[in-house]
Design a protein around this motif. Structure first.
Motif, PDB file in Angstrom:
ATOM      1  N   VAL A  13       0.840  -1.197   0.000  1.00  0.00           N
ATOM      2  CA  VAL A  13       0.000   0.000   0.000  1.00  0.00           C
ATOM      3  C   VAL A  13       0.880   1.254   0.000  1.00  0.00           C
ATOM      4  N   VAL A  14       1.945   1.220   0.809  1.00  0.00           N
ATOM      5  CA  VAL A  14       2.860   2.368   0.871  1.00  0.00           C
ATOM      6  C   VAL A  14       3.479   2.634  -0.492  1.00  0.00           C
ATOM      7  N   ASN A  15       3.985   1.582  -1.135  1.00  0.00           N
ATOM      8  CA  ASN A  15       4.615   1.745  -2.451  1.00  0.00           C
ATOM      9  C   ASN A  15       3.620   2.197  -3.511  1.00  0.00           C
ATOM     10  N   SER A  16       2.392   1.686  -3.412  1.00  0.00           N
ATOM     11  CA  SER A  16       1.371   2.083  -4.388  1.00  0.00           C
ATOM     12  C   SER A  16       1.086   3.581  -4.292  1.00  0.00           C
ATOM     13  N   ASN A  20       2.404   5.731  -7.572  1.00  0.00           N
ATOM     14  CA  ASN A  20       1.332   5.834  -8.566  1.00  0.00           C
ATOM     15  C   ASN A  20       0.739   7.233  -8.681  1.00  0.00           C
ATOM     16  N   ILE A  21       1.251   8.156  -7.900  1.00  0.00           N
ATOM     17  CA  ILE A  21       0.809   9.561  -7.968  1.00  0.00           C
ATOM     18  C   ILE A  21       2.028  10.425  -8.243  1.00  0.00           C
ATOM     19  N   ASP A  22       1.888  11.387  -9.161  1.00  0.00           N
ATOM     20  CA  ASP A  22       2.984  12.314  -9.463  1.00  0.00           C
ATOM     21  C   ASP A  22       3.026  13.383  -8.374  1.00  0.00           C
ATOM     22  N   TRP A  23       3.747  13.074  -7.295  1.00  0.00           N
ATOM     23  CA  TRP A  23       3.775  13.985  -6.151  1.00  0.00           C
ATOM     24  C   TRP A  23       4.491  15.289  -6.463  1.00  0.00           C
ATOM     25  N   GLU A  24       5.497  15.209  -7.333  1.00  0.00           N
ATOM     26  CA  GLU A  24       6.230  16.441  -7.672  1.00  0.00           C
ATOM     27  C   GLU A  24       5.313  17.462  -8.316  1.00  0.00           C
ATOM     28  N   GLU A  25       4.350  16.972  -9.098  1.00  0.00           N
ATOM     29  CA  GLU A  25       3.383  17.865  -9.734  1.00  0.00           C
ATOM     30  C   GLU A  25       2.499  18.535  -8.691  1.00  0.00           C
ATOM     31  N   GLN A  26       2.356  17.918  -7.531  1.00  0.00           N
ATOM     32  CA  GLN A  26       1.539  18.494  -6.458  1.00  0.00           C
ATOM     33  C   GLN A  26       2.346  19.435  -5.563  1.00  0.00           C
ATOM     34  N   GLY A  27       3.630  19.646  -5.897  1.00  0.00           N
ATOM     35  CA  GLY A  27       4.466  20.543  -5.105  1.00  0.00           C
ATOM     36  C   GLY A  27       5.213  19.835  -3.990  1.00  0.00           C
ATOM     37  N   ILE A  28       5.326  18.505  -4.074  1.00  0.00           N
ATOM     38  CA  ILE A  28       6.003  17.721  -3.027  1.00  0.00           C
ATOM     39  C   ILE A  28       7.341  17.246  -3.558  1.00  0.00           C
ATOM     40  N   ALA A  29       8.412  17.599  -2.843  1.00  0.00           N
ATOM     41  CA  ALA A  29       9.767  17.281  -3.314  1.00  0.00           C
ATOM     42  C   ALA A  29      10.220  15.898  -2.853  1.00  0.00           C
ATOM     43  N   HIS A  30       9.922  15.539  -1.599  1.00  0.00           N
ATOM     44  CA  HIS A  30      10.401  14.272  -1.047  1.00  0.00           C
ATOM     45  C   HIS A  30       9.233  13.484  -0.460  1.00  0.00           C
TER      46      HIS A  30
END
Length: 539
Positions: A13-16, A20-30
């Motif tokens: 679940v953690v890996n999914s 599976n979500i482009d976090w960088e596009e949401q403004g999340i670096a790490h």
């Protein structure tokens, strides 16, 4: 950019969620991953965490207990709980713990992304509206007493005053500074402060922001030096603890810059020492930081600089900017488009080319622009103040503007001033030269003259005169002379009593046949036919 922690006792679940979500596009670096609350808390102690997505049912400490545990550790962190159970009791406790969002499984990715965006927006809003700006004036006496500031200025900035040895306090003001424990020094420079005069507490508010955002929970000493820069001294009893505080500061530096810009309207540059040092050498460390800040021009987005940047120039590709033709050649040629094009690329970069960043490179740009314009102006025998006007003082002061944006604006502005003035002056000179050439041709229409003859009388090179005349009129000097002769010939042929050979001689042709051929080429008919076409039929 923000940091996200994903917590679930099932690694799949953690890996999914992590991949599976482009976090960088949401403004999340790490994105940090944990499969237990204990592991998650360890990560949060080491790294700044802005947002947590946590399962609620886990062995040992569940998601709500974990949320309660992190409140004292990182109060700004937003928590989104994902539960497989739709229980009112759990949701009620989540509300009491100030959980940002309580979501029941299965949660579509789009809904989760929306919740994350709302959480980050709320985090930004809280930073802006936090009480650290509202109560700055009331906290002035307790936060930075005048006696302490004077001592710190004397000790750290000027290097004066005696310090006690051992773990005792270094000064009589109650500051807990120990001689041998490791220290870190930070210099905060305000580069642009447009609203400073409107609020007498602006600098106190900035000091409060720095303490809350960069050093939340870490004791530090702050004061203003004599150059109105904020100096921050951080000390811990071990290098491991100081390293953790430094890591947190580095992670929050970007957030400080954006918050200060948005809330106070100021642009900041941050400089901190690249190594730890004992308190007894803090003055020497301050001098090093001050010199580094002095030779680092400000950028509109602010500067975050830890260890001193390595010395060095541009790459070979970038050095070619100063090859031939370079800025000096474009100035000499009065090519305004190319000169401004290269200036913008030097400052802004283009594609794979990096812009000038170091003080040395910017100083080189300043001197290149100054020297090229002054040299070209003197070469054309035009006084500097004649075209530079109010910008003349910067040339005479020989001092680089304080920020990169001001340097860039100045370079573009003075280049345009020079080009526009010289181009207008050149246009006037061109118009005058062409008028003189036309006058010589008109007055010597009957003479057998050449381009060299006209150029000699005007004191210019024949090739230059020919190119200039053709560029401005669209025809050559010879064509212009023939056109004038043919126009005069047409006028004479239209007058009664003129013979063709007389007209030819009158407009400067010795050979009548040559005149006939030229006239026909110009009008489409020979002189006789032209006279006949003008004859009025008898009634």
């Amino acid at each position: 950019m923000y940091n996200l922690l994903i917590l679930d006792d099932e690694p799949a679940v953690v890996n999914s969620l992590a991949h599976n979500i482009d976090w960088e596009e949401q403004g999340i670096a790490h994105v940090f991953k944990a499969t237990s609350a204990v592991q998650a808390l360890e990560l949060m102690r080491e790294y700044r965490t802005d947002l947590v997505i946590s399962d609620i049912r886990m062995p040992g400490m569940d998601g709500l207990d974990f949320t309660e545990a992190i409140r004292s550790l990182s109060p700004h962190t937003k928590v989104i709980i994902i539960s497989g159970l739709d229980e009112f009791r759990l949701a009620q406790r989540a509300i009491l713990l100030n959980v940002f969002r309580y979501m029941t499984k299965p949660v579509p990715y789009m809904e989760l992304v929306q919740a994350v965006q709302e959480a980050l927006t709320a985090l930004e809003s809280e930073l802006e509206q936090h009480q650290l700006l509202e109560n700055a004036g009331l906290a002035m006496d307790s936060a930075r007493p005048i006696l302490q500031e004077r001592f710190l200025q004397q000790w750290i900035v000027r290097g004066g005053g005696k310090t006690a040895k051992g773990p005792t306090s270094l000064d009589p003001c109650g500051l807990e500074i120990r001689e041998d424990d490791p220290c870190l020094l930070l210099l905060v420079r305000v580069d642009e402060w447009p609203r400073e005069d409107t609020d007498p507490y602006q600098r106190l508010k900035l000091q409060k922001l720095v303490g809350e955002i960069l050093f939340h929970g870490t004791p530090c000493i702050m004061f203003n030096d004599f150059e109105r820069q904020l100096v921050v001294l951080v000390q811990q009893n071990s290098e491991a603890k100081l390293q953790a505080a430094k890591r947190y500061m580095e992670g929050m530096a970007e957030l400080l810059l954006s918050t200060a810009k948005r809330s106070l309207g100021c642009t900041l540059s941050l400089f901190w020492s690249g190594r730890f040092f004992a308190a007894g050498t803090v003055h020497e460390e301050y001098i090093r930081l001050k010199e580094r800040a002095r030779f680092t021009l400000a950028w509109e987005s602010g500067i975050i600089q830890g260890a001193a940047p390595e010395a060095g120039g541009w790459d070979e590709e970038e050095q070619s900017l100063f090859g031939y033709p370079g800025f000096e050649q474009w100035v000499e040629r009065l090519d305004k488009t190319q000169a401004l094009y290269h200036l913008r690329h030097w400052f802004d970069g283009d594609g794979g080319m990096k812009p000038a960043r170091t003080y040395d490179m910017l100083l080189l740009l300043y001197n290149t622009v100054s020297a090229s314009l002054i040299k070209a102006s003197l070469k054309r025998k035009v006084p500097l103040q004649e075209w530079a006007k109010e910008e003349t003082s910067i040339f005479y002061a020989m001092q680089i503007p304080a920020t990169v944006s001001r340097l860039r604006a100045w370079a573009l502005r003075v280049t345009e001033l020079y080009m526009d003035y010289m181009l207008e002056r050149s246009q006037h000179a061109t118009s005058r030269l062409l008028a003189q050439a036309k006058q010589l041709i008109n007055s010597g229409l009957l003479e057998d003259f050449t381009v060299q003859d006209i150029a000699m009388k005007l004191h210019v090179h024949p090739n230059y005169l020919s190119r200039l005349f053709t560029r401005e009129t669209g025809i050559t000097l010879t064509e212009y002379t023939v056109m004038l002769r043919m126009e005069k010939a047409k006028a004479l042929l239209a007058s009664p009593g003129w013979k063709v050979f007389q007209v030819a001689e009158e407009v400067g042709y010795v050979s009548v046949s040559h005149f006939n051929r030229t006239f026909k080429r110009h009008t489409g008919m020979n002189p006789k036919e032209y006279q006949t076409s003008l004859a009025v039929p008898e009634q």
